[in-house]
Structures are given as C-alpha cells and as structure tokens.
Design an enzyme around this catalytic site. Structure first.
Site, PDB file in Angstrom:
ATOM      1  N   GLN A  15      11.805   2.590   2.370  1.00 15.91           N
ATOM      2  CA  GLN A  15      10.728   2.496   1.375  1.00 15.91           C
ATOM      3  C   GLN A  15      11.294   1.951   0.069  1.00 15.91           C
ATOM      4  O   GLN A  15      12.321   2.434  -0.417  1.00 15.91           O
ATOM      5  CB  GLN A  15      10.103   3.875   1.129  1.00 15.91           C
ATOM      6  CG  GLN A  15       8.937   3.825   0.135  1.00 15.91           C
ATOM      7  CD  GLN A  15       8.291   5.196  -0.080  1.00 15.91           C
ATOM      8  OE1 GLN A  15       8.879   6.223   0.247  1.00 15.91           O
ATOM      9  NE2 GLN A  15       7.096   5.194  -0.636  1.00 15.91           N
ATOM     10  N   ASP A  47       0.780  -8.732   1.547  1.00 17.24           N
ATOM     11  CA  ASP A  47       2.153  -8.503   1.097  1.00 17.24           C
ATOM     12  C   ASP A  47       2.698  -9.810   0.510  1.00 17.24           C
ATOM     13  O   ASP A  47       2.505 -10.886   1.064  1.00 17.24           O
ATOM     14  CB  ASP A  47       3.019  -8.047   2.281  1.00 17.24           C
ATOM     15  CG  ASP A  47       4.358  -7.482   1.844  1.00 17.24           C
ATOM     16  OD1 ASP A  47       4.596  -6.292   2.102  1.00 17.24           O
ATOM     17  OD2 ASP A  47       5.180  -8.230   1.256  1.00 17.24           O
ATOM     18  N   HIS A  88       2.213   3.321   1.167  1.00 19.81           N
ATOM     19  CA  HIS A  88       1.572   2.111   1.682  1.00 19.81           C
ATOM     20  C   HIS A  88       1.800   2.001   3.182  1.00 19.81           C
ATOM     21  O   HIS A  88       2.850   2.373   3.693  1.00 19.81           O
ATOM     22  CB  HIS A  88       2.065   0.862   0.960  1.00 19.81           C
ATOM     23  CG  HIS A  88       3.560   0.767   0.865  1.00 19.81           C
ATOM     24  ND1 HIS A  88       4.275   1.482  -0.067  1.00 19.81           N
ATOM     25  CD2 HIS A  88       4.458   0.063   1.587  1.00 19.81           C
ATOM     26  CE1 HIS A  88       5.559   1.213   0.081  1.00 19.81           C
ATOM     27  NE2 HIS A  88       5.707   0.365   1.076  1.00 19.81           N
TER      28      HIS A  88
HETATM   29  P1  5GP Z   1       8.378  -0.873   1.578  1.00 25.93           P
HETATM   30  O1  5GP Z   1       9.742  -1.418   1.903  1.00 25.93           O
HETATM   31  O2  5GP Z   1       8.391  -0.046   0.323  1.00 25.93           O
HETATM   32  O3  5GP Z   1       7.749  -0.173   2.753  1.00 25.93           O
HETATM   33  O4  5GP Z   1       7.465  -2.131   1.324  1.00 25.93           O
HETATM   34  C1  5GP Z   1       7.098  -2.595   0.067  1.00 25.93           C
HETATM   35  C2  5GP Z   1       6.365  -3.899   0.289  1.00 25.93           C
HETATM   36  O5  5GP Z   1       5.720  -4.265  -0.904  1.00 25.93           O
HETATM   37  C3  5GP Z   1       7.315  -5.064   0.662  1.00 25.93           C
HETATM   38  O6  5GP Z   1       6.915  -5.591   1.925  1.00 25.93           O
HETATM   39  C4  5GP Z   1       7.126  -6.060  -0.467  1.00 25.93           C
HETATM   40  O7  5GP Z   1       7.133  -7.401  -0.025  1.00 25.93           O
HETATM   41  C5  5GP Z   1       5.783  -5.658  -1.051  1.00 25.93           C
HETATM   42  N1  5GP Z   1       5.633  -5.933  -2.460  1.00 25.93           N
HETATM   43  C6  5GP Z   1       6.521  -5.608  -3.449  1.00 25.93           C
HETATM   44  N2  5GP Z   1       6.045  -5.968  -4.648  1.00 25.93           N
HETATM   45  C7  5GP Z   1       4.833  -6.539  -4.423  1.00 25.93           C
HETATM   46  C8  5GP Z   1       3.852  -7.105  -5.289  1.00 25.93           C
HETATM   47  O8  5GP Z   1       3.988  -7.183  -6.508  1.00 25.93           O
HETATM   48  N3  5GP Z   1       2.720  -7.583  -4.692  1.00 25.93           N
HETATM   49  C9  5GP Z   1       2.526  -7.533  -3.355  1.00 25.93           C
HETATM   50  N4  5GP Z   1       1.381  -8.023  -2.878  1.00 25.93           N
HETATM   51  N5  5GP Z   1       3.426  -6.988  -2.518  1.00 25.93           N
HETATM   52  C10 5GP Z   1       4.571  -6.506  -3.040  1.00 25.93           C
END
Ligand code: 5GP
Ligand code: ZN
Length: 141
Positions: free
Chosen positions: A93, A29, A99
């Site tokens: 999300q 992440d 994910h």
């Molecule tokens: P969500 O809140 O949707 O469950 O988590 C999305 C996750 O994706 C977040 O923890 C954020 O830091 C990660 N993330 C967002 N954009 C990128 C990216 O471009 N590369 C990586 N490796 N992680 C990302």
C-alpha cells in the site's frame, strides 16, 4: 485536508471519474497496470479496510461489479481482471486512503503480476489456526 484521495473526492485534485455515489468514488489510476485500471474508494477517510464502516464497504463490491462490466466483463474469459486491495506498506500500500484496484488482465505482460508462495498443506497447523480464529470471530460477531 492532506489526504490525496480525499482531495480527489472533493475535486481539489482532478481525476478521470468513472463512477460516484454518496458513499463511493471511482477513477482511473494515474499509472495503470493495464488500460482501464480503475481505483474505487470509499468517501470515508481511513487508511486500512478494517477502519471503514460497513455501510461504505457495502457499496464497494456492487460498484466494482459495475466497473468490471463497463470494462468488458462477460460470462466467458474474453475479459479477465483482478480486484486488489492492499493494507500496509509491506502489503504494497502506498496511498493511505483505502482503495480497491480493478485491474484488467489482458495478457501475461500487462495487468497484475502475482507472486503466490503457497505453503505445503499442513492439516495440524490448519486445525490450530481454525480453532484460534473461530474463537476470535465468535467474540467479535
Ligand atoms: P497502492 O499501491 O497504494 O495500493 O496503490 C496506489 C495507487 O494509486 C497506484 O496504483 C498509483 O498509480 C495510484 N495513484 C497515486 N497517486 C495518484 C493520483 O494522484 N491520481 C490517480 N488517479 N492515481 C494515483
Ligand atoms: Zn482520505
């Protein structure tokens, strides 16, 4: 292809790959809650978990287990961690490609913080919910 994580799978956007099979991809992440915070995704585009075919989902937990072991999981509490999967904006999300987060919990300050507003036990309510849900589950299986 505009989906961020589909582009990461394709290698169009760089990532720190941790693990890959024909069905899943795992990478660090970019804004970790703790060192080693890893994202595990199916190589199938869908926003929410229920949109992903079983054969992709079936590889998720074995992969999560491998990642946890690589991060340091043992049979004691030396290394602790959470596995988190959010569906929908209200459920936190942000990225619209399913994910699973594997998040080390090294101390109180780092890792996942959880607000857990459990309601008081209400057996009548549980019984009603159980009846409704069981009927729906039987219809689906
Ligand atoms: P969500 O809140 O949707 O469950 O988590 C999305 C996750 O994706 C977040 O923890 C954020 O830091 C990660 N993330 C967002 N954009 C990128 C990216 O471009 N590369 C990586 N490796 N992680 C990302
Ligand atoms: Zn996607």
């Amino acid at each position: 292809m505009s989906c961020l994580f589909c582009r990461i799978i394709k290698g169009e956007i760089p990532s720190f790959k941790i693990y890959e099979t024909s069905k899943v991809y795992a990478f660090l992440d970019i804004n970790p809650l703790a060192e080693g915070h890893t994202l595990l995704i199916p190589k199938f585009h869908g926003a929410k978990m229920h949109e992903i075919p079983d054969d992709y989902l079936a590889e998720i937990l074995p992969a999560a287990r491998k990642i946890a072991l690589a991060l340091g999981a043992t049979s004691d509490d030396t290394f602790q961690y959470n596995v988190l999967q959010n569906n929908g904006a209200l459920a936190h999300q942000v990225v619209q490609h399913v994910h699973f987060h594997v998040i080390p919990k090294p101390n109180d300050a780092e890792g996942l913080g959880i607000h857990w507003p459990g309601k008081a036990t209400d057996f009548d309510a549980l019984k009603k919910t159980h009846e409704v849900l069981l009927k729906k589950m039987e219809g689906k299986l």
